[in-house]
Design an enzyme around this catalytic site. Structure first.
Site, PDB file in Angstrom:
ATOM      1  CE  LYS A   1      40.925  42.823  87.653  1.00  0.00           C
ATOM      2  NZ  LYS A   1      41.951  43.448  88.498  1.00  0.00           N
ATOM      3  N   GLY A   2      41.397  40.819  80.987  1.00  0.00           N
ATOM      4  CA  GLY A   2      42.223  41.117  79.810  1.00  0.00           C
ATOM      5  C   GLY A   2      41.495  41.476  78.532  1.00  0.00           C
TER       6      GLY A   2
ATOM      7  CD  GLU B   1      39.313  33.767  76.782  1.00  0.00           C
ATOM      8  OE1 GLU B   1      40.193  34.530  77.207  1.00  0.00           O
ATOM      9  OE2 GLU B   1      38.735  32.918  77.473  1.00  0.00           O
ATOM     10  CG  ASP B   2      42.907  38.345  77.323  1.00  0.00           C
ATOM     11  OD1 ASP B   2      42.393  37.201  77.317  1.00  0.00           O
ATOM     12  OD2 ASP B   2      43.416  38.827  78.358  1.00  0.00           O
TER      13      ASP B   2
ATOM     14  CG  ASP C   1      49.748  30.507  77.674  1.00  0.00           C
ATOM     15  OD1 ASP C   1      50.473  29.950  76.842  1.00  0.00           O
ATOM     16  OD2 ASP C   1      50.147  30.791  78.820  1.00  0.00           O
TER      17      ASP C   1
ATOM     18  CE  LYS D   1      51.870  33.789  75.240  1.00  0.00           C
ATOM     19  NZ  LYS D   1      52.273  33.762  76.649  1.00  0.00           N
TER      20      LYS D   1
ATOM     21  CG  PHE E   1      54.342  37.439  79.956  1.00  0.00           C
ATOM     22  CD1 PHE E   1      53.447  36.464  80.386  1.00  0.00           C
ATOM     23  CD2 PHE E   1      54.169  38.740  80.399  1.00  0.00           C
ATOM     24  CE1 PHE E   1      52.402  36.785  81.249  1.00  0.00           C
ATOM     25  CE2 PHE E   1      53.129  39.073  81.271  1.00  0.00           C
ATOM     26  CZ  PHE E   1      52.251  38.085  81.689  1.00  0.00           C
ATOM     27  CB  VAL E   2      52.284  39.757  74.746  1.00  0.00           C
ATOM     28  CG1 VAL E   2      53.240  39.269  73.679  1.00  0.00           C
ATOM     29  CG2 VAL E   2      51.090  38.812  74.862  1.00  0.00           C
TER      30      VAL E   2
ATOM     31  CG  ASP F   1      47.664  41.772  84.220  1.00  0.00           C
ATOM     32  OD1 ASP F   1      47.340  40.790  83.530  1.00  0.00           O
ATOM     33  OD2 ASP F   1      47.838  41.700  85.445  1.00  0.00           O
TER      34      ASP F   1
ATOM     35  NE  ARG G   1      44.407  44.404  84.068  1.00  0.00           N
ATOM     36  CZ  ARG G   1      44.379  43.078  83.886  1.00  0.00           C
ATOM     37  NH1 ARG G   1      44.280  42.573  82.689  1.00  0.00           N
ATOM     38  NH2 ARG G   1      44.467  42.263  84.914  1.00  0.00           N
TER      39      ARG G   1
HETATM   40  P1  5GP Z   1      45.389  29.818  79.404  1.00  0.00           P
HETATM   41  O1  5GP Z   1      44.344  29.285  80.347  1.00  0.00           O
HETATM   42  O2  5GP Z   1      45.000  29.701  77.947  1.00  0.00           O
HETATM   43  O3  5GP Z   1      46.728  29.180  79.677  1.00  0.00           O
HETATM   44  O4  5GP Z   1      45.657  31.333  79.682  1.00  0.00           O
HETATM   45  C1  5GP Z   1      44.726  32.117  80.267  1.00  0.00           C
HETATM   46  C2  5GP Z   1      45.200  33.415  80.793  1.00  0.00           C
HETATM   47  O5  5GP Z   1      46.615  33.469  81.069  1.00  0.00           O
HETATM   48  C3  5GP Z   1      44.953  34.543  79.838  1.00  0.00           C
HETATM   49  O6  5GP Z   1      43.600  34.949  79.817  1.00  0.00           O
HETATM   50  C4  5GP Z   1      45.860  35.592  80.413  1.00  0.00           C
HETATM   51  O7  5GP Z   1      45.249  36.214  81.508  1.00  0.00           O
HETATM   52  C5  5GP Z   1      47.051  34.797  80.910  1.00  0.00           C
HETATM   53  N1  5GP Z   1      48.141  34.837  79.931  1.00  0.00           N
HETATM   54  C6  5GP Z   1      48.598  33.833  79.159  1.00  0.00           C
HETATM   55  N2  5GP Z   1      49.624  34.255  78.391  1.00  0.00           N
HETATM   56  C7  5GP Z   1      49.806  35.566  78.676  1.00  0.00           C
HETATM   57  C8  5GP Z   1      50.702  36.585  78.191  1.00  0.00           C
HETATM   58  O8  5GP Z   1      51.566  36.399  77.319  1.00  0.00           O
HETATM   59  N3  5GP Z   1      50.552  37.826  78.734  1.00  0.00           N
HETATM   60  C9  5GP Z   1      49.621  38.125  79.679  1.00  0.00           C
HETATM   61  N4  5GP Z   1      49.581  39.363  80.138  1.00  0.00           N
HETATM   62  N5  5GP Z   1      48.767  37.195  80.160  1.00  0.00           N
HETATM   63  C10 5GP Z   1      48.844  35.931  79.652  1.00  0.00           C
END
Ligand code: 5GP
Length: 176
Positions: free
Chosen positions: A44-45, A100-101, A104, A132, A154-155, A161, A167
């Site tokens: 959803k982000g 993408e929001d 990570d 990140k 963590f943001v 969210d 959100r």
């Molecule tokens: P990844 O697969 O790159 O590790 O991360 C995917 C998802 O983890 C992101 O789309 C998001 O939903 C969640 N996520 C990662 N870091 C953060 C953060 O700092 N804050 C929030 N709210 N969600 C995060």
């Protein structure tokens, strides 16, 4: 009126985000000119970023959403991703910008890219508002348009969210 949002410290302000969204739109315009593009937001982000980005673009755009959910817990991604909502139209011969929001570990983006590439788009570019870099685990991942490289904190806000809260926060705040 509940005021829980007021307690979240500002990490990136509305003005900083707005300026960055304009910059990313300019980069996308440089790449695609007046050609039609399909913006695909991962739910959803990314819904807020996608909404703002789409309003800065002047070429014809199609909007799609892909629902993805990681099997991890609230704050950690396991890398195992499932599709919870699929696209509504084929992508073959389409110019695609994946929106993408946040990236990570990069495992979600990696999975989504493979999923979309299997649909044979003409060209696919990736945009992420936040990155990140220090947390990146996925190999050979290219993010074409990065908004902000941020530390491993963590943001929340601007679509992001914590347990479905925050959100709607208009800026990005930290919740450590
Ligand atoms: P990844 O697969 O790159 O590790 O991360 C995917 C998802 O983890 C992101 O789309 C998001 O939903 C969640 N996520 C990662 N870091 C953060 C953060 O700092 N804050 C929030 N709210 N969600 C995060």
């Amino acid at each position: 009126m509940p005021s829980y949002n007021k307690n979240i410290p500002v990490f990136l302000s509305e003005a900083e985000i707005k300026a960055k969204v304009k910059e990313i739109a300019a980069q996308i315009t440089k790449e695609f000119g007046d050609e039609e593009i399909t913006l695909i937001g991962t739910l959803k982000g990314s819904f807020v970023f996608l909404a703002d980005l789409s309003r800065e673009l002047t070429m014809p755009t199609r909007i799609e959403f892909l629902g993805v959910s990681s099997y991890g817990d609230q704050t950690h991604s396991s890398g195992e991703v499932k599709v919870t909502l699929d696209l509504t139209a084929p992508l073959n011969d389409k110019n695609v910008v994946l929106v993408e929001d946040i990236v990570d570990t990069g495992l979600t983006l990696s999975f989504v890219l493979e999923y979309l590439n299997a649909r044979k788009p003409k060209k696919i570019k990736t945009a992420s508002l936040l990155f990140k870099k220090v947390a990146l685990k996925a190999k050979n991942l290219t993010i074409d348009y990065v908004g902000f490289e941020i530390p491993n904190r963590f943001v929340v806000g601007y679509g992001l969210d914590y347990a479905e809260h925050y959100r709607g926060l208009p800026y990005i705040g930290t919740l450590d």
